[in-house]
Write an enzyme that holds these catalytic residues in place. Structure first.
Site, PDB file in Angstrom:
ATOM      1  N   CYS A  22       1.020  -1.696  -0.059  1.00  0.00           N
ATOM      2  CA  CYS A  22       0.415   0.319  -0.006  1.00  0.00           C
ATOM      3  C   CYS A  22       0.875   0.846   0.008  1.00  0.00           C
ATOM      4  O   CYS A  22       2.147   1.287   0.442  1.00  0.00           O
ATOM      5  CB  CYS A  22      -1.264   0.382   1.133  1.00  0.00           C
ATOM      6  SG  CYS A  22       0.134   0.044   2.704  1.00  0.00           S
ATOM      7  N   ASP A 441      10.287  25.010 -34.491  1.00  0.00           N
ATOM      8  CA  ASP A 441      11.312  24.919 -35.850  1.00  0.00           C
ATOM      9  C   ASP A 441      10.576  24.713 -36.780  1.00  0.00           C
ATOM     10  O   ASP A 441       9.582  24.181 -37.289  1.00  0.00           O
ATOM     11  CB  ASP A 441      12.673  23.956 -35.487  1.00  0.00           C
ATOM     12  CG  ASP A 441      13.705  24.372 -36.621  1.00  0.00           C
ATOM     13  OD1 ASP A 441      14.217  26.016 -37.014  1.00  0.00           O
ATOM     14  OD2 ASP A 441      14.491  23.380 -36.374  1.00  0.00           O
TER      15      ASP A 441
END
Length: 770
Positions: A22, A441
């Protein structure tokens, strides 16, 4: 003067941590490791691994010792294949069902008889007690073992709650049978959802004593299976590796293990086989399937000189390939490493959940004792008081908190890898969801980065576009000029390889600086630089190509100008759709390129980008990113070259094209493996879906405990149903995360039909436009 201290060099390693069940376990392991000087650790419950950064002079022994002091096992993982790990997972998966099956065979009769008074025969309770004893001891042994181990180390986890719940239910039932009057032969025990006292006869809770371990074992089995499914993409990447390869040396072939393959060696790839490693084709032609490596859906044609990627499938003819990279340097290895790295990280929300889970179990234990004391202090019988206490212990579930983020992240990164999107950790995923501006770009990102046919325009009263292109490519097949090769390559993509017939070319002649001429099946064809008057449509096309900084050539057939071909850096096929989808997602595109103003404006106009920054140096790109961020915008930068590295590193999110330089990829947070900018829009949508899934998981995990704990405290929840609800909460979180494995990107738009005559608009290389 104070003595100078030399910084300790840091190294990073993974630990395989055993025994965690857990989020409380995760928090405890992290605290123990981080308590060591100079050590930072991130523990992932879903993978069962700890990513640890520590001083090199410390060594790994103290790390393992710290985890063991926390009550868990720790080992340094060996470098093994993905297949080995999967076999290990399978062995772990077989251990749990065996215990689960035996527990179910013993528990189901107890639950049925206890909950159905009509089935309760004489001395039924003693038979149920005999069946319950092995379940409460052997069936629940893993919980008792881990709870005891945690107790020795001063820790309380989910196993502590389950163990106490089982022992309390069984102990109370034993007391009721032996001392409380419930052991009489003709006793009948009605089933109730609420804890109530029976005057003179203590109630037995054998169904809770068997139901709690049964439902928790079942829940963890389903949870483990679902968690293994979240790593399916990573395991499929590991399976792409080739074990043996056929090496050709001196005309002879021999089979060798793939790990013995060296750079420069030539190996054979037959039809249907996987390419053993990254390399360059030196002989043969075929189509290779890259779908499992880069997400590219269409087979890619390869011939001598073409690069091929390890893990891709040869779908056609025999290939001879010279190895260019081996081992960890291959693209497949880098993809696997990036996905593994991404799954090791934690999102900010998960850190909060782990912090809460770290104190959750002690709080629940305190609540359980408080509830027991309150009920007894209020004058209630011991039976309902113990029942409410057990329900509080069992219903609490920090497991869902620990699984909420890592399972979603594992499923999303695996799905992203299948689609050609590699995300470098949860922080990048969170940033990807939040971006509102993307700086693109041009060369190599929006465009192909190499010479191609950008536009072809034919006259209204002349040849059809296909015929003009066929003739131009046929005569250029005799040329070695880059312009000629670009025309031939475009024609083969658009019309098919068989359409370009070099055998029909005669009387070929090339004039440097002017062009080429020759006869195709007796027809005189010339492809040369513009010279002389042209029809209006062709003259307009010539002017447009010059304005866009393209190189125009004119196709003459029997002395008559038939077409103008504009050559230059062509827009990628997916750029149009990608930019449009980004705008629809609320992301504003900005073009920043080192190219000149004219070609930059031409590409921006074609793609519908309003803001253009041309002639950008690397420093100017980085300054532009800073300016946008200072305006409060969340900025992503997409690039592929060394000149983009500074801007990538300075943005909120750096995105590199997978075909770009290693410097650009190293500076980026996200890598688009596919040679396709459209993957960026897919990445944004996947990030938003993933973060929405994580928020839903955490909302469920917190909401579940906020609702069920008060119900258990006031006595409105049966312990057996509490166990079922607790197990179901974790399973639902994992199943919700698994939905990301089926996530699909938006379908590509239908291509527009092409007119056979007249001007043809800007067409990307590889499209159906000529």
């Amino acid at each position: 003067m104070a003595p100078e201290t030399t910084p300790r060099s840091l190294v990073t390693t993974d630990l395989v941590v055993g025994g965690m069940t857990c989020a409380a376990c995760v928090r405890r392991v992290e605290k123990k490791l981080s308590a060591l000087e100079g050590v930072t650790a991130t523990v992932n419950l879903a993978t069962g691994r700890a990513r640890v950064q520590y001083p090199a002079d410390l060594g790994t022994a103290p790390l393992v010792e710290a985890v063991e002091k926390a009550g868990y096992s720790a080992t340094i993982p060996e470098l093994r294949s993905g297949r080995d790990h999967m076999e290990e997972d399978g062995q772990r998966g077989r251990t749990l069902p065996q215990r689960l099956v035996v527990t179910a065979l013993l528990a189901v009769p107890v639950m049925v008889i206890s909950m159905a008074p009509s089935l309760q025969f004489r001395n039924w309770q003693w038979l149920c007690f005999a069946l319950t004893a092995p379940v409460a001891s052997w069936g629940a042994f893993p919980f008792h073992q881990r709870a005891l181990r945690g107790l020795r180390h001063g820790a309380a986890t989910m196993d502590t709650l389950v163990s106490l719940g089982v022992l309390a239910s069984f102990s109370w039932s034993a007391y009721a049978l032996f001392l409380g009057g419930a052991g009489e032969p003709d006793t009948r025990m009605p089933f109730t959802l609420l804890p109530t006292g029976s005057p003179g006869v203590a109630h037995v809770y054998l169904e809770a004593a068997v139901g709690v371990p049964l439902f928790v074992l079942l829940g963890r089995h389903l949870e483990a299976r679902a968690r293994r499914a979240t790593t399916a993409a990573l395991r499929s990447l590991a399976e792409l590796g080739v074990k043996e390869v056929t090496v050709r040396e001196g005309g002879a072939e021999r089979r060798v293990p793939a790990e013995q393959l060296a750079v420069g060696q030539v190996f054979v790839v037959r039809p249907g086989e996987r390419v053993a490693t990254d390399g360059v084709v030196i002989e043969g032609a075929s189509a290779v399937d890259l779908s499992l490596v880069t997400g590219e859906t269409r087979p890619v044609e390869v011939s001598p000189g073409s690069a091929v990627t390890g893990g891709s499938v040869n779908a056609g003819g025999l290939l001879l390939v010279r190895a260019a990279a081996v081992g960890a340097e291959t693209q497949l290895a880098r993809i696997t490493w990036l996905v593994t790295e991404a799954q090791a990280g934690k999102a900010r929300a998960q850190r909060l959940a782990d912090t809460v889970a770290g104190v959750f179990v002690p709080v629940v234990l305190t609540l359980a004792v408080t509830v027991l004391g309150f009920w007894l202090g209020a004058g209630a019988d011991a039976q309902p008081a113990v029942t409410a206490c057990v329900a509080v212990l069992v219903v609490a579930c920090p497991c869902a908190l620990g699984l909420a983020t890592p399972t979603a992240l594992m499923a999303a990164t695996g799905r992203g890898a299948q689609l050609g999107v590699l995300v470098n950790g949860p922080q990048a995923l969170e940033s990807l969801r939040q971006i509102d501006t993307v700086v693109l770009d041009k060369t190599g990102t929006l465009t192909s980065g190499h010479l191609g046919v950008a536009r072809m325009t034919v006259r209204e009263d002349g040849l059809a576009g296909d015929e003009a292109l066929r003739l131009a490519a046929a005569v250029e097949s005799g040329s070695e000029h880059p312009l000629g090769r670009a025309i031939v390559a475009h024609a083969r993509r658009v019309l098919g390889p068989e359409a370009v017939r070099s055998d029909a070319l005669t009387d070929f002649a090339a004039t440097p600086g002017s062009g080429v001429r020759g006869r195709i099946d007796g027809t005189l064809v010339e492809v040369r630089a513009p010279n002389g008057e042209l029809p209006a449509a062709l003259d307009a096309a010539l002017t447009a190509s010059l304005d866009a900084a393209h190189t125009p050539v004119v196709v003459h057939v029997e002395g008559r100008a038939e077409a103008v071909v504009a050559l230059g850096d062509v827009v990628r096929p997916g750029s149009y759709h990608a930019v449009d989808r980004l705008r629809r997602l609320g992301v504003r595109p900005v073009l920043a390129t080192g190219d000149q103003e004219a070609p930059a404006r031409a590409v921006a106009s074609a793609l519908g980008i309003d803001e253009v920054h041309a002639c950008c140096t690397p420093e100017r790109k980085a300054a532009l990113v800073r300016e946008l961020r200072e305006k409060g915008l969340r900025v992503a930068v997409v690039g592929d070259g060394v000149n983009d590295a500074a801007a990538l590193a300075g943005a909120d999110l750096g995105i590199a094209m997978g075909t770009g330089t290693d410097v650009a990829i190293g500076a980026a947070d996200v890598t688009l493996v596919r040679d396709d900018i459209e993957a960026l829009a897919d990445a944004v949508r996947l990030a938003r879906r993933t973060l929405a899934t994580i928020r839903g998981n955490l909302l469920w995990a917190f909401g579940y405990n906020a609702v069920t704990l008060p119900l258990a405290m006031v006595g409105l929840l049966n312990p057996m149903l509490a166990a079922a609800a607790m197990s179901l909460s974790s399973v639902l979180v994992v199943l919700n995360s698994l939905r990301l494995r089926r996530w699909q990107p938006a379908p590509a738009p239908a291509r527009r039909s092409r007119s056979p005559r007249g001007a043809v608009t800007l067409a990307p290389s590889g499209s159906n436009g000529s």
